[in-house]
Design a protein around this motif. Structure first.
Motif, short mmCIF file in Angstrom:
data_model
loop_
_atom_site.label_atom_id
_atom_site.label_comp_id
_atom_site.label_asym_id
_atom_site.label_seq_id
_atom_site.Cartn_x
_atom_site.Cartn_y
_atom_site.Cartn_z
N GLY A 180 0.77 -1.23 0.00
CA GLY A 180 0.00 0.00 0.00
C GLY A 180 0.81 1.28 0.00
N ASN A 411 -5.91 4.79 5.58
CA ASN A 411 -6.42 3.42 5.61
C ASN A 411 -6.73 2.89 4.22
OD1 ASN A 411 -6.20 3.30 8.35
ND2 ASN A 411 -8.36 3.72 8.77
N GLN A 414 -3.52 2.41 2.06
CA GLN A 414 -2.66 1.30 2.47
C GLN A 414 -3.39 -0.04 2.40
OE1 GLN A 414 -1.23 1.43 6.47
NE2 GLN A 414 -0.08 -0.45 6.30
N LYS A 415 -4.50 -0.14 3.13
CA LYS A 415 -5.16 -1.43 3.25
C LYS A 415 -5.82 -1.86 1.96
CE LYS A 415 -6.62 -4.92 5.78
NZ LYS A 415 -5.70 -5.87 6.40
N ALA A 419 -2.91 -3.76 -0.01
CA ALA A 419 -3.02 -5.17 0.34
C ALA A 419 -3.76 -5.97 -0.72
CB ALA A 419 -3.71 -5.31 1.70
N GLU A 428 0.24 -8.69 4.69
CA GLU A 428 -0.94 -7.84 4.56
C GLU A 428 -1.85 -8.26 3.41
OE1 GLU A 428 2.13 -6.74 4.49
OE2 GLU A 428 2.48 -5.26 6.07
N ILE A 430 -4.54 -9.57 0.97
CA ILE A 430 -5.94 -9.96 1.08
C ILE A 430 -6.21 -11.06 0.06
CG2 ILE A 430 -8.34 -9.20 0.86
CD1 ILE A 430 -7.47 -6.43 1.65
N LEU A 448 -13.03 -7.01 3.51
CA LEU A 448 -12.85 -5.66 4.06
C LEU A 448 -14.08 -5.28 4.87
CD1 LEU A 448 -11.51 -4.05 0.77
CD2 LEU A 448 -10.14 -4.59 2.79
N TYR A 451 -15.11 -1.48 6.00
CA TYR A 451 -15.31 -0.42 5.02
C TYR A 451 -16.67 -0.55 4.34
CZ TYR A 451 -10.27 0.14 5.53
OH TYR A 451 -9.02 0.32 6.04
#
Length: 715
Positions: A180, A411, A414-415, A419, A428, A430, A448, A451
């Motif tokens: 990310g 968030n 990055q995520k 990921a 990290e 997914i 996720l 979110y």
């Protein structure tokens, strides 16, 4: 309604009139004096000069702020306050202008206007949205980006005593970022900046480019390009060209120059002579690789773990000065942007990561003490500006009320952005169980859970990272396991997540049209972002012909693999687009059972238009040559590897040549036979030429097309 005494002479002269000539009053000032906010807004929209001064030095802001002592009607007092708010929302207004009495608008203000001025000025000082520069840390994995970003954060924090300073003298290596984009908001007495720390693994380069395009679209940024000096010269050259190409691609639409600082890291592990040699190499490569639209500020070695060394002090000053220069050339922003930023931080719950535009408007309407007008047409430009500043992420939608504002962008960058595209070996990552890039949205939602899935989907679509598809558009061999269940909802297609190889069925018959776009300069290349956008646009965003979507001529169920895509339409036309990363070329191959069908050349022309447009968008500084493969029937030796450069072919056709040599100079092509076999030829060349007679001597008027010759233009 135009206020009494405005005397606007024409639509092209919003400042004109008798009042201006005789008394120095402009129409804008008259509107402000009367509290006519709608008229004032109309004049501003038509170009009225907000900082213009009349004979006594007053501006329209002075007039609105002071009002009229003889008028105490509440409606006109509210009108003056509204005029002050509208004037202060203009990006170029100067609130420090003094009149002939030495008074600013703040000093002259009274009634409600004084409160409005005080509130806006206070908010601008507390939430200076226009004082943040954007700093992007990029470079290959292991170059030290995460360590440098932490060092910058630590340097921005004042140290109380020399004892503390000595205790922090050595900065340990931080855990490398493996997925990310981590964003940091750095504030100090010297400079304010938003830092974007990019993971350096090449799996992320396509998705990172998508985010950087939005960050760098309207205002420039500083790119800290880190290069590990321990690597050999060949690796350094290749990496520097790759990152420079990415920076050139994401910044070319920005009207101002972005700044690039190249930092050689791990210099403490080399001898001084080795460091000097490597820095000279970096300087030489950078001057060739970085486009003229970017500014190379400095190439320097740096030991990022020694925070308070002399070289780190010099680097901090360089970064501060460069950031100050970047901010100075950015276009001015409305003071209402400061108000919106303050509203986000003071009025919304601290744990809100994102909010829809519809919910934001409700919040604005229910907060009586805010000066922000909850009008959707006025709030959207403010959100776009804050997004361009890097302080939020604004995700537009076809229905503006369904747009999203991401407040905690760290968030999502990055995520979600990182990921999702990470290599499976990273912690990290997914796991979405799809090598074909087709993922049910419900699977993404389960991965996720923290979110809003609608916001995430809009984010991905906005940055051209995915496309919503349905089962009818997906071949059986591409659909993920269990995707036939209607409970899974819509499917999402991510070109960057396609990992399958080219299928054996992706072949075309002989005598096919073959067109190639080849990178002609050493160390230049097509980016992954360019490839992935093509794999998304070609099946879904092809232009229209005669009002009919072009994709209706295709079966939109197509084969996609990691570097290519294939269609087969209902009339039997086979189309294959493929990128070869080894030879740095992009190929288009088309074959039709009936080449007399007029839709066949139109189709080829439209597909080429999509490819060339994407190349200009994402690889604008890559120099390419266009090459066409000649069908065996038109080649002198009837081989299937005869290729001619497009620029040479165009010259031959316009010059009336009867034949043309291939790129090797060893074979020739009879133009009449070629045009009989391939009706798309004139579309590719961009000229309309009648069929020439067959030459009696095949080698007459041969034009030799060599690789790397100067092209007249991409036709």
């Amino acid at each position: 309604m135009t206020p009494r005494g405005a005397f606007v002479r024409s639509k092209d002269d919003p400042e004109g009139g008798i009042c201006e000539k005789v008394y120095g009053w402009t129409s804008l000032m008259m509107a402000a004096r009367g509290g006519h906010v709608e008229c004032l807004q109309l004049l501003l929209d038509r170009g009225a000069q907000v900082n213009h001064q009349k004979k006594d030095g007053d501006t329209a802001l002075h007039v609105a702020a002071r009002g009229d002592a003889d008028k105490r009607d509440p409606s006109i007092i509210d009108g003056w306050a509204s005029c002050v708010r509208v004037l202060l929302s203009q990006p170029g207004i100067d609130i420090n202008i003094k009149n002939n009495r030495g008074c600013t608008a703040m000093m002259d203000a009274r009634y409600k206007s004084l409160g409005v001025l005080k509130q806006i000025v206070k908010t601008c000082n507390n939430f200076p949205a226009d004082s943040y520069g954007k700093v992007v840390l990029c470079g290959d994995s292991g170059a030290g980006k995460s360590t440098l970003s932490q060092a910058i954060i630590n340097l921005s924090k004042p140290t109380a005593t020399q004892l503390v300073k000595r205790a922090l003298r050595r900065h340990d290596v931080v855990e490398p970022l493996t997925a990310g984009i981590i964003s940091h908001q750095v504030e100090s007495s010297y400079t304010n900046m938003v830092i974007y720390d990019l993971a350096g693994h090449h799996q992320y380069l396509s998705s990172h480019s998508a985010c950087l395009e939005a960050i760098s679209l309207h205002s420039p940024a500083i790119f800290l390009l880190l290069q590990d000096l321990r690597k050999d010269s060949e690796a350094i050259t290749k990496e520097l060209y790759y990152w420079s190409t990415m920076i050139n691609g994401v910044c070319h639409k920005c009207p101002q120059q972005s700044s690039i600082i190249i930092v050689g890291t791990h210099a403490d592990l080399l001898t001084p002579e080795q460091v000097t040699t490597k820095l000279s190499l970096l300087q030489s490569v950078a001057e060739r690789a970085i486009s003229s639209h970017q500014k190379l500020v400095k190439v320097a070695a740096l030991n990022v773990r020694n925070l308070y060394s002399g070289e780190m002090d010099q680097f901090w000053k360089l970064l501060h000065d460069t950031n100050k220069g970047i901010i100075s050339v950015c276009p001015p922003i409305s003071r209402m942007c400061h108000m919106v930023l303050a509203f986000f931080k003071e009025k919304l719950p601290f744990n809100v990561d994102a909010i829809s535009l519809a919910d934001l408007l409700v919040c604005l309407k229910t907060n009586q003490d805010t000066l922000i007008d909850p009008d959707i047409s006025g709030i959207i430009p403010l959100l776009r500006t804050l997004s361009e500043q890097g302080l939020i992420v604004y995700i537009p939608s076809e229905d503006p009320l369904h747009s999203w504002i991401v407040l905690n962008k760290g968030n999502i960058l990055q995520k979600v952005n990182g990921a999702l595209f990470a290599d499976p070996s990273y912690k990290e990552y997914i796991h979405l169980a799809s090598s074909t890039g087709i993922i049910p949205r419900s699977v993404l939602e389960a991965a996720l859970p923290d979110y809003n899935i609608k916001m995430i989907t809009q984010f991905m679509i906005h940055f051209e990272l995915c496309q919503v598809v349905d089962l009818s558009q997906v071949n059986t061999n591409m659909a993920p396991e269990g995707s036939s269940s209607p409970d899974l909802g819509p499917l999402l297609y991510f070109p960057a997540l396609v990992h399958v190889d080219r299928p054996s069925s992706a072949t075309v018959p002989s005598n096919s049209l073959g067109w190639y776009m080849i990178v002609r300069t050493t160390n230049q290349f097509f980016t992954l972002r360019f490839l992935h956008v093509l794999l998304r646009r070609l099946p879904f965003d092809l232009p229209t012909m005669e009002g009919t979507p072009l994709h209706s001529h295709f079966s939109r169920s197509c084969d996609v693999w990691k570097n290519g895509v294939k269609w087969l339409n209902e009339t039997g036309v086979t189309t294959i687009i493929e990128m070869d990363e080894v030879f740095q070329s992009l190929s288009l191959t088309m074959s039709s059972p009936d080449k007399t069908d007029p839709k066949y050349p139109e189709l080829a022309h439209a597909v080429l238009a999509v490819i060339k447009k994407a190349c200009q968008e994402f690889c604008p500084h890559v120099q390419v040559s266009e090459v066409i493969s000649c069908p065996p029937d038109a080649s002198s030796d009837h081989s299937d590897d005869t290729k001619v450069e497009l620029s040479s072919l165009k010259k031959a056709l316009l010059g009336g040549n009867k034949s043309i040599a291939d790129m090797s100079g060893q074979k020739y092509v009879v133009l009449e036979e070629w045009m009989k076999v391939e009706p798309c030829l004139t579309y590719l060349v961009g000229v309309s030429i009648s069929v020439v007679p067959v030459p009696t001597s095949p080698l007459e008027s041969v034009v030799v097309g060599q690789v790397g010759t100067q092209m007249e233009g991409q036709d």
